[in-house]
Structures are given as C-alpha cells and as structure tokens.
Design an enzyme around this catalytic site. Structure first.
Site, mmCIF file in Angstrom:
data_model
loop_
_atom_site.group_PDB
_atom_site.id
_atom_site.type_symbol
_atom_site.label_atom_id
_atom_site.label_comp_id
_atom_site.label_asym_id
_atom_site.label_seq_id
_atom_site.Cartn_x
_atom_site.Cartn_y
_atom_site.Cartn_z
ATOM 1 N N CYS A 104 0.945 -1.207 0.033
ATOM 2 C CA CYS A 104 -0.114 -0.080 -0.048
ATOM 3 C C CYS A 104 0.985 1.358 0.044
ATOM 4 C CB CYS A 104 -0.875 -0.060 1.326
ATOM 5 S SG CYS A 104 -2.043 -1.160 1.324
ATOM 6 N N GLN A 264 -11.604 -7.533 -12.752
ATOM 7 C CA GLN A 264 -11.483 -6.538 -11.959
ATOM 8 C C GLN A 264 -11.095 -7.123 -10.517
ATOM 9 O OE1 GLN A 264 -10.798 -3.368 -12.412
ATOM 10 N NE2 GLN A 264 -10.820 -3.409 -14.528
ATOM 11 N N TYR A 293 -8.937 -6.344 -26.243
ATOM 12 C CA TYR A 293 -8.417 -6.836 -24.906
ATOM 13 C C TYR A 293 -9.510 -7.111 -24.196
ATOM 14 C CZ TYR A 293 -4.337 -3.739 -26.455
ATOM 15 O OH TYR A 293 -3.438 -3.204 -27.290
ATOM 16 N N CYS A 392 -5.643 1.385 -16.279
ATOM 17 C CA CYS A 392 -5.149 1.279 -15.022
ATOM 18 C C CYS A 392 -3.841 2.009 -14.685
ATOM 19 C CB CYS A 392 -5.198 -0.100 -14.474
ATOM 20 S SG CYS A 392 -3.857 -1.096 -15.311
#
Ligand SMILES: C[S@@+](CC[C@H](N)C(=O)[O-])C[C@H]1O[C@@H](n2cnc3c(N)ncnc32)[C@H](O)[C@@H]1O
Length: 436
Positions: A104, A264, A293, A392
C-alpha cells in the site's frame, strides 16, 4: 581506405547502483511538495529531487534515503513527521509504513484525500501529454469512490512466499518477503486461506474469491509458473481441484471467468466501469462495436443489447482460456463474436480489414503498459466515431491519448474510479472522438 585511427577510450559507464551520489541511508529534513505518479511526493534537497514515500504534500518530515541510483534524484521514506498534514491518519494496517510491506502507498492518508491525490496525478499526467491541464475535461476530473470502503476490497491477490514457506508481501522495491498474518485490504476469506498456513517449496500463491464466496488458491513455483490449484467453497467440505469457472456479477448479470483469469479486483469495479463505458460509447441499434483486450467479454457483452440484433460486437482477446470464457458468457447474444488474436498494429490492421467496414465504436482495456502509440494510430485511422479507453495506468493512458491527439482526435470525456483504495493506483475511462 577506412580511417583506422583509434577512437579515444570511452569512460567506463558506472554500474546502475553507482550512478547516484552516495546518499543512501542519509537523513535530512524536507518540505514535501506535490504528489507524483507512483505513490510518492516530490521534495528537494541540495538541488536534487527526492521522491518521498509515507508523506503528504505540505508536510515537514525527516526522510531517510532508501535508494540513490540516479544523479538527478533519489528515493526516501518519511521516518519522522515534524509538521503533519490535516489529512494524515493512523494507519489501519500494522504492517504498513517505512521499511515495511510495500503493498500500500496511502495507508497514512484519509480516504477522501486519497481520491484528491489520485485526481491530481491523473490531471497532471493527462495535462502534460494529452493536452492542457486547463482543458475542462481534465481540470474538472474527480476520482469517484466505489461502494465498500477502503478495506477488504481485494478479491484477487498474489502473495509471496519466503524460503521457509511463510507467506507475506514484498517490501517496497525489494525481493524481501514481509511475513504477514493478515492483509486488511484483501477479502477476509482470501487473506485467511493464504496467510494462515505455510506453503513449503512455493514461490508465490495467487488467491481469488468469487461472488459465491468460493476461494481459489493457486500455488506458483519460484519462476512464477502455476503448479496446483484448490477451490474452497463457503460452508466447508473438502477442497476441490478447480474445473468450474469462478462466478462474477456485473452490469446486472452473471459472468464466468477462468479461476486465474483477469477480472477487476475490486468487487464494485466491473459494474462501475460497465456503466461508464456504456454512457461514453452510447451505442445505437445496428452499430458495430469492437471490444479489444476483451478478457471474458465484459464490455462487449454489456454493450451487445444496445447494438441490437442488427448490430455486431466483436471481442478480441489473446488468451485462449479467456476466449473460452467469453464464448460461454456471450452465448445468448447472436450479434456477439469472439476472435482470438494479438492486438498489435499489424494484427489490428488485418482485423479491421476482416471486419469489412469501419467499426462505429472501439472499446479498449489493455494491460497496464497501455495499447502503445502504434495501435493508437491504427485506431485513430479506423473510421470509428468514438474510442472508449479503459486504463489502469494514467501515464500509459496519457501517452496514448497524446498519440490520438497527434492524429487530430480529442479527449471528450474522462472519469476515474478508486478501484484500488490505499494504493496509488486508479482506473480511468476516457472518451476520444475525431476532430478538434
Ligand atoms: C485489463 S484486462 C481487460 C479484460 C476485460 N476488458 C475486463 O474488464 O474484464 C486485459 C486483457 O487483455 C488481454 N491481452 C493482453 N495483451 C493482449 C494483446 N496484445 N492482444 C489481445 N489481448 C491481450 C489479457 O489476456 C487480458 O484478458
């Protein structure tokens, strides 16, 4: 005759690790500047750029340099907060922080501020290479929160395993494994299935939990190749070898996905992206849609009803198992086809020929590296009335939007979703149209 005079000897090029100024380990105080792409903020010290993790814009912190391999910049962790930001919070995960788990980036930041930081990064990236930061489409961007809060959203994860067989996650920019007993951003049954046991001889473990609660664990060897898989269904029973696909829901219907295939990670992301893509694509009856894709056919399947029985939807995907899942998912939609193939500039040009006419709309959702300039240029010349680009990585998106802009296209719409809370990642959907 060739000039055989000897060239002056080239100065030896220093090894990569030696190109810095030897600052690794140094501590000093800095004022922290703007957030940058990659989960850090920018500071300056003695004329050099310092990329600081675990800090926030406007703070005064003591940093410790963690990496110095480049003459122009070094990397550092904020190890002491001298003047903290109002947006700084107690980290919910005890494993995060300087020198700890690298999973993170923003555990020390309030959820609302995480969204503002991500929006600033997307605006900066797109403003720099895709137009002007003052363009209202870019300047007005906000990052939208998905339902479910900032923890336990990860429905798929890869955990590392150390030489002793103990699972964990890697330290930031390191191969070291930080041993964990839990990962609070991972769905509880998935984290427990991996972290509450040992994996002797494994190099990593992939885990995914589907919408029925079934948890699939896949053991990988030290080269990253899958060696075995198990499915645990809620309510117990003996583990099964996988065979059935994982079940997912999005866009008001059920989808089948290969156990380790792409879907996802955030349980609310597929739904949010489908509605953003559908609104930008605005597919009319009879239109031809190209879904590049395509994975298990998420966007093609969701847009097919709008194209209607007179329309056509062609999903293009390289992976054979994903194509098989897409075939199953699109079985009830006669206007939808699945083509297995590589999307590259040459393959795409052939594919557009095979289509036998210009597509009305192209949706593309490439892997993190983006589609690239060559594919973007072919798409800009495809005759499509609109391209909807799901990305992304805002840096890859900005580069490709720049390639469209060079061909006379413009960014007509932009949305961004926090599909990866606590990390610096963000999912964007961009609408591109031809003409100024
Ligand atoms: C980010 S995923 C998107 C999947 C799908 N749109 C979804 O949302 O579920 C990217 C997909 O592109 C596929 N892929 C990667 N490189 C490709 C290429 N060069 N040509 C075609 N497909 C590719 C991957 O197998 C993966 O299924």
């Amino acid at each position: 005759m060739a000039d055989r005079r000897a060239r002056p000897p080239r100065a030896p090029r220093p090894a990569r690790a030696d190109r810095g100024l030897g600052w690794a380990g140094r501590r000093f105080e800095v004022e922290v500047g703007a957030v940058a792409h990659g989960g850090h903020c920018v500071a300056r010290h003695e004329g050099r750029v310092v990329f600081v993790r675990h800090a926030l814009p406007g703070e005064r912190v003591v940093v410790q340099v963690t990496e110095d391999r480049h003459p122009g910049y070094c990397r550092a962790d904020a190890v002491e907060v001298v003047e903290g930001s109002e947006h700084r919070v107690e980290r919910p995960c005890p494993h995060s922080g300087p020198g700890r788990c690298g999973g993170c980036d923003w555990q020390h930041v309030s959820f609302a501020e995480q969204h503002r930081l991500k929006a600033a990064v997307v605006r900066e990236q797109l403003g720099r290479s895709a137009g002007s930061a003052a363009d209202p489409v870019i300047a007005g961007l906000v990052v939208e929160e998905l339902p479910g809060g900032s923890l336990r959203w990860r429905s798929r994860a890869r955990f590392a395993v150390d030489r002793a067989g103990t699972p964990g996650l890697r330290r930031h920019r390191s191969h070291d494994v930080v041993v964990l007993d839990d990962c609070p951003i991972t769905a509880e049954p998935a984290a427990a299935a991996v972290l509450q046991r040992r994996w002797p001889g494994a190099g990593a473990v992939d885990v995914a939990v589907d919408s029925t609660g079934a948890v699939t664990t896949t053991r990988l060897d030290r080269r990253g190749h899958p060696t075995s898989s198990r499915v645990l269904r809620p309510g117990g029973g003996l583990p099964e070898e996988p065979g059935a696909r994982a079940a997912r829901t999005a866009g008001g219907r059920d989808w089948e996905v290969e156990g380790t295939g792409f879907w996802q990670v955030h349980p609310a992301a597929a739904d949010a992206l489908v509605s953003a893509v559908a609104a930008f694509a605005a597919v009319a009856p009879g239109e031809t849609v190209l879904d590049l894709y395509a994975g298990a056919g998420l966007f093609g399947g969701a847009l097919a009803p709008a194209a209607g029985p007179e329309g056509r939807v062609v999903c293009v995907e390289a992976d054979g198992e994903a194509c098989a899942a897409a075939e199953a998912n699109l079985a009830g939609l006669p206007q939808a086809e699945v083509w297995q193939g590589e999307v590259d500039a040459e393959g795409l040009a052939g594919l557009l020929d095979d289509l036998g006419g210009a597509p009305s709309v192209v949706v593309l959702d490439p892997p993190r590296a983006g589609a690239g300039g060559a594919v973007s240029r072919v798409l800009a010349g495809s005759g499509a009335r609109a391209v909807v680009y799901v990305a992304c990585d805002p840096a890859a998106l900005a580069r490709d939007v720049g390639a469209f802009a060079a061909e006379g296209w413009r960014l007509a719409g932009l949305r961004a979703f926090d599909a990866f809370p606590m990390t610096a990642h963000v999912e964007c959907v961009a609408l591109l149209v031809p003409g100024a």
